[in-house]
Design a protein around this motif. Structure first.
Motif, PDB file in Angstrom:
ATOM      1  N   MET A 157       0.839  -1.213   0.000  1.00 57.96           N
ATOM      2  CA  MET A 157       0.000   0.000   0.000  1.00 57.96           C
ATOM      3  C   MET A 157       0.873   1.262   0.000  1.00 57.96           C
ATOM      4  N   LYS A 158       0.635   2.105  -0.980  1.00 57.85           N
ATOM      5  CA  LYS A 158       1.429   3.329  -1.089  1.00 57.85           C
ATOM      6  C   LYS A 158       1.075   4.311   0.014  1.00 57.85           C
ATOM      7  N   HIS A 159       2.064   5.098   0.432  1.00 54.10           N
ATOM      8  CA  HIS A 159       1.842   6.191   1.388  1.00 54.10           C
ATOM      9  C   HIS A 159       0.811   7.159   0.798  1.00 54.10           C
ATOM     10  N   PRO A 160      -0.119   7.655   1.625  1.00 45.16           N
ATOM     11  CA  PRO A 160      -1.154   8.555   1.063  1.00 45.16           C
ATOM     12  C   PRO A 160      -0.566   9.813   0.408  1.00 45.16           C
ATOM     13  N   LEU A 161       0.554  10.314   0.942  1.00 42.85           N
ATOM     14  CA  LEU A 161       1.178  11.493   0.315  1.00 42.85           C
ATOM     15  C   LEU A 161       1.705  11.137  -1.077  1.00 42.85           C
ATOM     16  N   ARG A 162       2.250   9.926  -1.188  1.00 43.75           N
ATOM     17  CA  ARG A 162       2.751   9.508  -2.503  1.00 43.75           C
ATOM     18  C   ARG A 162       1.602   9.379  -3.506  1.00 43.75           C
ATOM     19  N   GLN A 163       0.504   8.768  -3.060  1.00 46.35           N
ATOM     20  CA  GLN A 163      -0.676   8.673  -3.933  1.00 46.35           C
ATOM     21  C   GLN A 163      -1.122  10.060  -4.398  1.00 46.35           C
ATOM     22  N   HIS A 164      -1.102  10.988  -3.442  1.00 43.30           N
ATOM     23  CA  HIS A 164      -1.537  12.360  -3.736  1.00 43.30           C
ATOM     24  C   HIS A 164      -0.608  13.028  -4.759  1.00 43.30           C
ATOM     25  N   ILE A 165       0.704  12.921  -4.528  1.00 47.46           N
ATOM     26  CA  ILE A 165       1.676  13.557  -5.431  1.00 47.46           C
ATOM     27  C   ILE A 165       1.619  12.902  -6.813  1.00 47.46           C
ATOM     28  N   GLU A 166       1.415  11.569  -6.815  1.00 48.44           N
ATOM     29  CA  GLU A 166       1.418  10.856  -8.091  1.00 48.44           C
ATOM     30  C   GLU A 166       0.150  11.073  -8.916  1.00 48.44           C
ATOM     31  N   GLU A 167      -0.806  11.835  -8.386  1.00 41.06           N
ATOM     32  CA  GLU A 167      -1.894  12.286  -9.263  1.00 41.06           C
ATOM     33  C   GLU A 167      -1.361  13.269 -10.312  1.00 41.06           C
ATOM     34  N   ILE A 168      -0.204  13.858 -10.048  1.00 44.29           N
ATOM     35  CA  ILE A 168       0.349  14.870 -10.958  1.00 44.29           C
ATOM     36  C   ILE A 168       1.685  14.448 -11.584  1.00 44.29           C
ATOM     37  N   ILE A 169       2.570  13.899 -10.783  1.00 42.79           N
ATOM     38  CA  ILE A 169       3.877  13.468 -11.298  1.00 42.79           C
ATOM     39  C   ILE A 169       4.121  12.023 -10.829  1.00 42.79           C
ATOM     40  N   THR A 170       5.120  11.346 -11.390  1.00 40.90           N
ATOM     41  CA  THR A 170       5.449  10.006 -10.879  1.00 40.90           C
ATOM     42  C   THR A 170       6.803  10.053 -10.175  1.00 40.90           C
ATOM     43  N   LEU A 171       6.913   9.210  -9.149  1.00 37.96           N
ATOM     44  CA  LEU A 171       8.124   9.177  -8.327  1.00 37.96           C
ATOM     45  C   LEU A 171       8.608   7.732  -8.196  1.00 37.96           C
ATOM     46  N   THR A 172       9.922   7.539  -8.163  1.00 42.35           N
ATOM     47  CA  THR A 172      10.465   6.227  -7.802  1.00 42.35           C
ATOM     48  C   THR A 172      10.382   6.097  -6.278  1.00 42.35           C
ATOM     49  N   ASP A 173      10.591   4.865  -5.764  1.00 39.62           N
ATOM     50  CA  ASP A 173      10.596   4.669  -4.307  1.00 39.62           C
ATOM     51  C   ASP A 173      11.637   5.575  -3.644  1.00 39.62           C
ATOM     52  N   GLU A 174      12.827   5.641  -4.251  1.00 40.66           N
ATOM     53  CA  GLU A 174      13.906   6.451  -3.677  1.00 40.66           C
ATOM     54  C   GLU A 174      13.514   7.931  -3.667  1.00 40.66           C
ATOM     55  N   GLU A 175      12.927   8.378  -4.771  1.00 38.76           N
ATOM     56  CA  GLU A 175      12.517   9.781  -4.845  1.00 38.76           C
ATOM     57  C   GLU A 175      11.467  10.092  -3.785  1.00 38.76           C
ATOM     58  N   PHE A 176      10.491   9.184  -3.627  1.00 35.22           N
ATOM     59  CA  PHE A 176       9.470   9.470  -2.623  1.00 35.22           C
ATOM     60  C   PHE A 176      10.072   9.500  -1.215  1.00 35.22           C
ATOM     61  N   ASP A 177      10.970   8.568  -0.910  1.00 41.73           N
ATOM     62  CA  ASP A 177      11.626   8.588   0.406  1.00 41.73           C
ATOM     63  C   ASP A 177      12.349   9.919   0.629  1.00 41.73           C
ATOM     64  N   PHE A 178      12.993  10.393  -0.430  1.00 40.21           N
ATOM     65  CA  PHE A 178      13.694  11.674  -0.339  1.00 40.21           C
ATOM     66  C   PHE A 178      12.704  12.821  -0.077  1.00 40.21           C
ATOM     67  N   VAL A 179      11.591  12.817  -0.810  1.00 42.25           N
ATOM     68  CA  VAL A 179      10.551  13.841  -0.606  1.00 42.25           C
ATOM     69  C   VAL A 179      10.049  13.779   0.845  1.00 42.25           C
ATOM     70  N   LEU A 180       9.686  12.574   1.265  1.00 42.08           N
ATOM     71  CA  LEU A 180       9.087  12.404   2.595  1.00 42.08           C
ATOM     72  C   LEU A 180      10.040  12.833   3.716  1.00 42.08           C
ATOM     73  N   SER A 181      11.353  12.668   3.472  1.00 38.57           N
ATOM     74  CA  SER A 181      12.333  13.046   4.504  1.00 38.57           C
ATOM     75  C   SER A 181      12.320  14.550   4.778  1.00 38.57           C
ATOM     76  N   HIS A 182      11.671  15.328   3.922  1.00 38.82           N
ATOM     77  CA  HIS A 182      11.568  16.780   4.133  1.00 38.82           C
ATOM     78  C   HIS A 182      10.343  17.163   4.973  1.00 38.82           C
ATOM     79  N   PHE A 183       9.513  16.168   5.293  1.00 37.12           N
ATOM     80  CA  PHE A 183       8.271  16.432   6.037  1.00 37.12           C
ATOM     81  C   PHE A 183       8.381  15.948   7.485  1.00 37.12           C
TER      82      PHE A 183
END
Lengths: 187, 187
Positions: free
Chosen positions: B1-27
């Motif tokens: 199950m994808k993180h809800p923030l990832r689902q939300h962001i991926e409505e507009i752009i796509t992210l790799t697992d590594e990219e999403f982890d990097f994004v999430l580390s800023h929150f």
């Protein structure tokens, strides 16, 4: 002397000569006479305009035929119907020229291409979009307060030169008040 | 199950697992109880919030002490005082929780870093900012028309679940009408 569009963009990001030439190659110049339209209600708008010289207004017409002004645009401002431009739906607004105007426009397709290729231009427009959002948020606050005085002062701050260039009846249509109420604010 | 923030962001752009982890580390996650504030008038706001769960409202208080609601926020919405967040000025609004809420926030500094490093995230927020601007533009149109009915319908469209979750008096404060007028629209 730098191109006025370059000066404008470089308030936010910096560009090399080559980069600016590349940016500019995505724009097309156009000249419009006073009273000419660039957007009409019902259009699918695929251009965003940057004003080199001139003055425009965006407005909508209510069911009683009354004009309500949403925004003015002068030198260095961007103008279009953003809902139509971004969401590819029909425009709810009209935009026409209050003075003879020199414009540069970029099509939706070119803007998408340019922002995809140049992160800096994405950044530039992201910043412009944030500022536009903030201006609208303040307009909503003033409208909710029903404070014509606050709206009038915001308008003065946003467009200091406007009052010399635009007929009083248009200022009244922006504020949604009669010419008489405007005269009281003006004095 | 994808993180809800990832689902939300991926409505507009796509992210790799590594990219999403990097994004999430800023929150940073935070939990707030019903009635707690995340923004108060006069604050210098340096956080933007994304709502995992819960319901919030942003509002300002006029000179007569009357509350005017600017925006509601529920799951998948972003909320902050954008003028304060972007322009580093004092907030004109309050934001508080209507329900117990789970939030993720990103600081101004982290957001600047993230968007500078990842063009895709600049693109994501640019799109969100455009949508926010369009929503506000439509609110201005409805306010200028003085059409409570149109504002009510926009609200229903924007937040279909709101009417089950929020007290009627808050809906009335958003629309700037009395509870009695609201009941007439509601029926």
């Amino acid at each position: 002397m730098k191109h006025p569009l370059r000066q404008h963009i470089e308030e936010i990001i910096t560009l090399t000569d080559e980069e600016f030439d590349f940016v500019l190659s995505h724009f097309t110049p156009t000249i419009k006479k006073k009273h000419q339209y660039i957007v009409q209600e019902g259009d699918y708008v695929d251009k965003e305009y940057w004003i080199i010289k001139g003055c425009l207004k965006s407005y909508f017409v209510d069911d009683q035929g009354k004009e309500h002004i949403l925004q003015f645009g002068m030198e260095n401002w961007w103008i279009t119907d953003y809902e139509s431009f971004v969401k590819r739906v029909k425009s709810k607004t009209y935009i026409d020229c209050i003075e003879d105007s020199e414009l540069l426009y970029i099509t939706y397709e070119n803007r998408e291409k340019l922002t995809a290729e140049m992160h800096k231009m994405e950044r530039f427009w992201a910043k412009k979009s944030k500022m536009g959002r903030i201006a609208l948020q303040n307009r909503v606050l003033a409208l909710l307060k029903s404070s014509t005085k606050e709206q009038y002062e915001m308008l003065l701050e946003q467009y200091p030169a406007l009052f010399q260039r635009v007929p009083k009846k248009m200022i009244a249509a922006y504020l949604g008040v009669s010419r008489e109420t405007l005269s009281r604010l003006d004095s």
